[in-house]
Design an enzyme around this catalytic site. Structure first.
Site, PDB file in Angstrom:
ATOM      1  N   ARG A  32       4.209  38.668  39.997  1.00  0.00           N
ATOM      2  CA  ARG A  32       5.536  39.726  39.494  1.00  0.00           C
ATOM      3  C   ARG A  32       6.489  39.382  40.782  1.00  0.00           C
ATOM      4  NH1 ARG A  32       5.305  42.707  35.031  1.00  0.00           N
ATOM      5  NH2 ARG A  32       3.570  42.410  33.599  1.00  0.00           N
ATOM      6  N   ARG A  36      11.120  43.429  39.311  1.00  0.00           N
ATOM      7  CA  ARG A  36      12.011  44.783  39.312  1.00  0.00           C
ATOM      8  C   ARG A  36      11.850  45.526  41.018  1.00  0.00           C
ATOM      9  NH1 ARG A  36       9.800  48.346  34.874  1.00  0.00           N
ATOM     10  NH2 ARG A  36       7.968  47.563  35.744  1.00  0.00           N
ATOM     11  N   ARG A  45      19.943  42.609  36.133  1.00  0.00           N
ATOM     12  CA  ARG A  45      19.268  43.131  34.637  1.00  0.00           C
ATOM     13  C   ARG A  45      20.615  44.121  34.347  1.00  0.00           C
ATOM     14  NH1 ARG A  45      17.433  44.091  31.272  1.00  0.00           N
ATOM     15  NH2 ARG A  45      15.318  45.223  31.235  1.00  0.00           N
ATOM     16  N   ASP A  81       7.771  35.738  30.028  1.00  0.00           N
ATOM     17  CA  ASP A  81       6.617  36.790  29.695  1.00  0.00           C
ATOM     18  C   ASP A  81       5.811  36.321  28.958  1.00  0.00           C
ATOM     19  OD1 ASP A  81       6.598  39.809  30.413  1.00  0.00           O
ATOM     20  OD2 ASP A  81       5.634  39.491  28.439  1.00  0.00           O
ATOM     21  N   TYR A 157      -2.098  42.844  22.801  1.00  0.00           N
ATOM     22  CA  TYR A 157      -0.677  43.240  22.607  1.00  0.00           C
ATOM     23  C   TYR A 157      -0.128  43.227  21.014  1.00  0.00           C
ATOM     24  CZ  TYR A 157       0.330  44.036  27.581  1.00  0.00           C
ATOM     25  OH  TYR A 157       0.356  44.552  28.826  1.00  0.00           O
TER      26      TYR A 157
HETATM   27  O1  CP3 Z   1       5.419  36.989  38.093  1.00  0.00           O
HETATM   28  C1  CP3 Z   1       6.854  36.775  37.967  1.00  0.00           C
HETATM   29  O2  CP3 Z   1       7.452  37.096  38.784  1.00  0.00           O
HETATM   30  C2  CP3 Z   1       7.223  35.961  36.809  1.00  0.00           C
HETATM   31  C3  CP3 Z   1       7.548  36.768  35.562  1.00  0.00           C
HETATM   32  C4  CP3 Z   1       6.593  37.610  34.693  1.00  0.00           C
HETATM   33  C5  CP3 Z   1       6.848  38.626  33.939  1.00  0.00           C
HETATM   34  N1  CP3 Z   1       5.827  39.276  33.448  1.00  0.00           N
HETATM   35  C6  CP3 Z   1       8.405  39.402  34.256  1.00  0.00           C
HETATM   36  C7  CP3 Z   1       8.277  40.711  33.695  1.00  0.00           C
HETATM   37  C8  CP3 Z   1       5.214  37.321  34.440  1.00  0.00           C
HETATM   38  C9  CP3 Z   1       4.176  36.190  35.090  1.00  0.00           C
HETATM   39  C10 CP3 Z   1       4.744  38.235  33.472  1.00  0.00           C
HETATM   40  C11 CP3 Z   1       3.488  38.511  32.866  1.00  0.00           C
HETATM   41  C12 CP3 Z   1       2.904  39.649  32.158  1.00  0.00           C
HETATM   42  N2  CP3 Z   1       3.729  40.036  31.215  1.00  0.00           N
HETATM   43  C13 CP3 Z   1       1.658  39.997  32.148  1.00  0.00           C
HETATM   44  C14 CP3 Z   1       0.528  39.666  32.857  1.00  0.00           C
HETATM   45  C15 CP3 Z   1       0.475  39.876  34.173  1.00  0.00           C
HETATM   46  C16 CP3 Z   1       0.054  41.207  34.635  1.00  0.00           C
HETATM   47  O3  CP3 Z   1       0.795  42.175  35.143  1.00  0.00           O
HETATM   48  O4  CP3 Z   1      -0.997  41.654  33.981  1.00  0.00           O
HETATM   49  C17 CP3 Z   1       1.680  41.093  31.235  1.00  0.00           C
HETATM   50  C18 CP3 Z   1       0.647  41.960  30.814  1.00  0.00           C
HETATM   51  C19 CP3 Z   1       2.932  41.224  30.663  1.00  0.00           C
HETATM   52  C20 CP3 Z   1       3.537  42.225  29.574  1.00  0.00           C
HETATM   53  C21 CP3 Z   1       4.646  43.069  30.103  1.00  0.00           C
HETATM   54  N3  CP3 Z   1       5.698  42.606  30.502  1.00  0.00           N
HETATM   55  C22 CP3 Z   1       4.614  44.404  30.637  1.00  0.00           C
HETATM   56  C23 CP3 Z   1       3.236  45.290  30.456  1.00  0.00           C
HETATM   57  C24 CP3 Z   1       5.686  44.645  30.962  1.00  0.00           C
HETATM   58  C25 CP3 Z   1       6.211  46.224  31.450  1.00  0.00           C
HETATM   59  C26 CP3 Z   1       5.742  46.560  32.715  1.00  0.00           C
HETATM   60  C27 CP3 Z   1       6.147  45.788  33.814  1.00  0.00           C
HETATM   61  O5  CP3 Z   1       5.144  45.286  34.584  1.00  0.00           O
HETATM   62  O6  CP3 Z   1       7.357  45.763  34.057  1.00  0.00           O
HETATM   63  C28 CP3 Z   1       6.696  43.529  31.025  1.00  0.00           C
HETATM   64  C29 CP3 Z   1       8.069  43.736  31.455  1.00  0.00           C
HETATM   65  C30 CP3 Z   1       8.263  42.573  32.441  1.00  0.00           C
HETATM   66  N4  CP3 Z   1       7.970  41.227  32.721  1.00  0.00           N
HETATM   67  C31 CP3 Z   1       9.383  42.818  33.514  1.00  0.00           C
HETATM   68  C32 CP3 Z   1       9.301  41.642  34.304  1.00  0.00           C
HETATM   69  C33 CP3 Z   1      10.221  41.196  35.399  1.00  0.00           C
HETATM   70  C34 CP3 Z   1      10.020  44.134  33.723  1.00  0.00           C
HETATM   71  C35 CP3 Z   1      10.860  44.504  32.687  1.00  0.00           C
HETATM   72  C36 CP3 Z   1      12.361  44.664  32.907  1.00  0.00           C
HETATM   73  O7  CP3 Z   1      13.093  43.787  33.586  1.00  0.00           O
HETATM   74  O8  CP3 Z   1      12.823  45.493  32.344  1.00  0.00           O
END
Ligand code: CP3
Length: 356
Positions: A32, A36, A45, A81, A157
């Site tokens: 990640r 954020r 964003r 994502d 999910y």
């Molecule tokens: O790693 C990176 O920088 C690349 C981008 C990336 C995102 N999501 C961007 C994101 C990656 C590799 C993911 C994978 C992802 N998404 C996983 C597996 C990794 C892990 O943490 O276990 C999972 C379970 C998700 C599903 C998901 N997407 C959740 C649970 C959430 C909300 C909570 C959170 O961590 O932010 C997201 C949203 C998300 N995915 C954001 C980002 C930058 C934030 C959303 C926003 O900008 O409002």
């Protein structure tokens, strides 16, 4: 797909370590890393919705490069994502502020037939386009990761309709409807294989499978409902790349919380295993001894809140405990939104200052 010519790679530390070769410095990236905790991402964003960024290659590229411009990371990971797969299968996925992902119409036994597997990978072409563009824009600075969710994590999910504390609805399927569960996992597996091969054809130099919800299962459920599919993903990607005359790329598996079967994970055909922050490095190493596999991890994401000197000590101790052989440094799960950006700098500097 046309054959791509990409800029020459200047920093191949991660690829070397994934293949078992010695790097000049210990490599580091963090899960990640494009997200954020970066003020520039939060600004961005305000102008663009989450999925607009994912679906617009120029925007996804810009966000992918943010952490690379700011820090000395040894890899980039494409901004996307894991939930783009359920979306491509026809499900609605919303990203709600301060809630996270929501699927307002979760999967049921009745609506499962509506999943549109055919054409799902083509619908995700925008990810491939983002990868191709980013690979050019990186100009060979560091390699680019592609990724996908693992079958079980996506199933979770899709059935829960979003995040869950227990995953009890999805687990209920495993116990009550094992046959249907296998059908769903098989469908997801096939889409994931096509999707990751497409990412590699588009320019991904290494790919990671996120099984973030592994921790909700136990050894026997994981053996029945996850391992066979994870193995198929690794095997099929390799054979499809071979058939297409494409170079093999390292495969990484991050099965978060699956401490119960680390040695089984090592037999699936992946080159690297991600280790979550709860695992003890010496136990990981002794379990994986002679398995010819690289490990990645596992600093507690909350360690980034520690004062600088303490953080340096935690990172140094972790590296001592893992040893520097076949080791990619990372967090043991994704970075939190309020992680101090200076701590990320300290983390990277500490890792790169280790003498090999
Ligand atoms: O790693 C990176 O920088 C690349 C981008 C990336 C995102 N999501 C961007 C994101 C990656 C590799 C993911 C994978 C992802 N998404 C996983 C597996 C990794 C892990 O943490 O276990 C999972 C379970 C998700 C599903 C998901 N997407 C959740 C649970 C959430 C909300 C909570 C959170 O961590 O932010 C997201 C949203 C998300 N995915 C954001 C980002 C930058 C934030 C959303 C926003 O900008 O409002």
């Amino acid at each position: 797909m046309t054959y791509q010519t990409f800029p020459v790679l200047k920093n191949d530390r991660i690829l070397k370590v994934a293949r078992g070769e010695k790097p000049d410095k210990l490599p580091i990236w963090i899960m990640r890393q494009a997200g954020r905790y970066l003020p520039e991402f939060l600004e961005f964003r305000k102008k663009h919705s989450f999925f607009e960024i994912c679906q617009t290659p120029e925007l996804a590229c810009e966000v992918t490069l943010m952490p690379i411009k700011r820090y000395d990371f040894d890899a980039a990971i494409i901004f996307s994502d894991i939930l783009v797969i359920p979306q491509a299968l026809g499900m609605t996925v919303e990203m709600r502020p301060s809630v996270g992902p929501v699927l307002p119409e979760p999967l049921t036994l009745d609506n499962m037939k509506n999943l549109k597997k055919d054409g799902a990978v083509s619908k995700l072409k925008y990810v491939g386009d983002a990868i191709t563009l980013t690979r050019h824009k990186l100009d060979g600075k560091v390699p680019l990761f592609g990724f996908s969710g693992a079958p079980w994590t996506l199933m979770g999910y899709m059935i829960e309709g979003g995040g869950s504390k227990t995953l009890s609805k999805a687990k209920k399927w495993l116990y009550q409807y094992p046959e249907v569960s296998h059908q769903l996992l098989e469908l997801l597996t096939e889409v994931i294989i096509g999707y990751l091969v497409m990412q590699i054809e588009s320019g991904a130099q290494i790919v990671q499978v996120f099984d973030s919800s592994a921790e909700y299962l136990n050894n026997s459920l994981y053996a029945k409902f996850c391992l066979p599919y994870l193995k198929k993903i690794a095997t099929e990607i390799k054979s499809k790349l071979k058939d297409k005359n494409l170079e093999q790329v390292p495969l990484v598996l991050f099965a978060k919380g699956a401490h119960f079967n680390l040695s089984d994970q090592a037999a699936l055909g992946y080159d690297v295993l991600g280790i979550d922050w709860t695992m003890k490095p010496d136990i990981v190493r002794s379990t994986l001894k002679d398995k010819n596999i690289t490990v990645q991890g596992n600093l507690d994401p909350c360690a980034l809140y520690a004062p600088k000197e303490e953080l340096i000590k935690l990172v140094t101790d972790m590296i001592k405990a893992f040893g520097t052989d076949r080791y990619i440094v990372n967090l043991g799960h994704g970075i939190y939104p309020d992680a101090p950006t200076e701590s990320v700098q300290t983390f990277i500097e500490t890792v790169h200052s280790v003498k090999l």
